[in-house]
Write a protein that holds these residues in place. Structure first.
Motif, PDB file in Angstrom:
ATOM      1  N   ALA A  71      10.120  -2.432  -6.498  1.00 51.01           N
ATOM      2  CA  ALA A  71       9.570  -3.737  -6.156  1.00 51.01           C
ATOM      3  C   ALA A  71       9.144  -3.734  -4.695  1.00 51.01           C
ATOM      4  O   ALA A  71       9.496  -2.824  -3.934  1.00 51.01           O
ATOM      5  N   ARG A  72       8.398  -4.740  -4.317  1.00 48.34           N
ATOM      6  CA  ARG A  72       7.941  -4.816  -2.932  1.00 48.34           C
ATOM      7  C   ARG A  72       7.981  -6.241  -2.422  1.00 48.34           C
ATOM      8  O   ARG A  72       7.895  -7.205  -3.179  1.00 48.34           O
ATOM      9  N   GLU A  73       8.123  -6.346  -1.121  1.00 47.10           N
ATOM     10  CA  GLU A  73       8.000  -7.609  -0.411  1.00 47.10           C
ATOM     11  C   GLU A  73       6.978  -7.381   0.694  1.00 47.10           C
ATOM     12  O   GLU A  73       7.316  -6.905   1.781  1.00 47.10           O
ATOM     13  N   ASN A  74       5.739  -7.699   0.413  1.00 46.68           N
ATOM     14  CA  ASN A  74       4.656  -7.374   1.323  1.00 46.68           C
ATOM     15  C   ASN A  74       4.720  -8.146   2.640  1.00 46.68           C
ATOM     16  O   ASN A  74       4.218  -7.669   3.658  1.00 46.68           O
ATOM     17  N   THR A  75       5.309  -9.329   2.615  1.00 48.28           N
ATOM     18  CA  THR A  75       5.434 -10.086   3.858  1.00 48.28           C
ATOM     19  C   THR A  75       6.325  -9.370   4.863  1.00 48.28           C
ATOM     20  O   THR A  75       6.227  -9.614   6.061  1.00 48.28           O
ATOM     21  N   LYS A  76       7.182  -8.496   4.364  1.00 47.70           N
ATOM     22  CA  LYS A  76       8.053  -7.704   5.229  1.00 47.70           C
ATOM     23  C   LYS A  76       7.637  -6.239   5.285  1.00 47.70           C
ATOM     24  O   LYS A  76       8.306  -5.443   5.944  1.00 47.70           O
ATOM     25  N   ASN A  77       6.553  -5.886   4.586  1.00 47.04           N
ATOM     26  CA  ASN A  77       6.096  -4.506   4.504  1.00 47.04           C
ATOM     27  C   ASN A  77       7.205  -3.580   4.028  1.00 47.04           C
ATOM     28  O   ASN A  77       7.418  -2.497   4.586  1.00 47.04           O
ATOM     29  N   MET A  78       7.897  -4.008   2.983  1.00 43.64           N
ATOM     30  CA  MET A  78       9.016  -3.234   2.474  1.00 43.64           C
ATOM     31  C   MET A  78       8.895  -2.999   0.977  1.00 43.64           C
ATOM     32  O   MET A  78       8.354  -3.830   0.244  1.00 43.64           O
ATOM     33  N   VAL A  79       9.396  -1.862   0.541  1.00 38.73           N
ATOM     34  CA  VAL A  79       9.478  -1.501  -0.864  1.00 38.73           C
ATOM     35  C   VAL A  79      10.925  -1.153  -1.181  1.00 38.73           C
ATOM     36  O   VAL A  79      11.605  -0.506  -0.369  1.00 38.73           O
ATOM     37  N   PHE A  80      11.375  -1.555  -2.354  1.00 42.27           N
ATOM     38  CA  PHE A  80      12.760  -1.358  -2.739  1.00 42.27           C
ATOM     39  C   PHE A  80      12.844  -0.551  -4.025  1.00 42.27           C
ATOM     40  O   PHE A  80      11.954  -0.590  -4.873  1.00 42.27           O
TER      41      PHE A  80
END
Length: 122
Positions: A71-80
């Motif tokens: 999954a990703r959280e683009n507002t934080k530029n992170m992928v999990f």
């Protein structure tokens, strides 16, 4: 350039869970595909899961399908990478990598993180 940093590795028991994080930064990082690879001692680096930076496309290796979720959280530029039902054979160094397309070959990826160790006890 793109910088990638993994975190969240550690020790888990068989059947347990771990969640890995990959933080991306730098110029041209926003539109790149991010994937997870793993490499056990003496073995080749193998594709685990990938997610397109634009859109919702995902890809999983058959060995982890149904157990791992990317999954990703683009507002934080992170992928999990959420890893459930862990098995001893999941033990490896896990790397996040960036590419311009979803692919399973590590040769298609230009940027790599430093890796994070995942150990699953039997």
């Amino acid at each position: 350039q793109v910088q990638l940093a993994e975190s969240g590795g550690g020790l888990a028991q068989a059947g347990g869970s771990l969640k890995l994080s990959c933080a991306a930064s730098g110029r041209s990082s926003s539109r790149l595909t991010i994937s997870w690879f793993r490499q056990a001692p003496g073995k080749e680096r193998e594709f685990v899961a990938g997610i397109g930076w634009i859109g919702r496309s995902t890809m999983y290796a058959d060995s982890v399908k149904g157990r791992f979720t990317i999954a990703r959280e683009n507002t934080k530029n992170m992928v999990f990478l959420q890893m459930n039902s862990l098995k001893p054979e999941d033990t490896a160094v896990y790397y996040c990598a960036a590419s311009t397309q979803l692919a399973t070959s590590p040769r298609r990826y230009n940027y790599w993180g430093q890796g994070t160790q995942v150990t699953v006890s039997s």
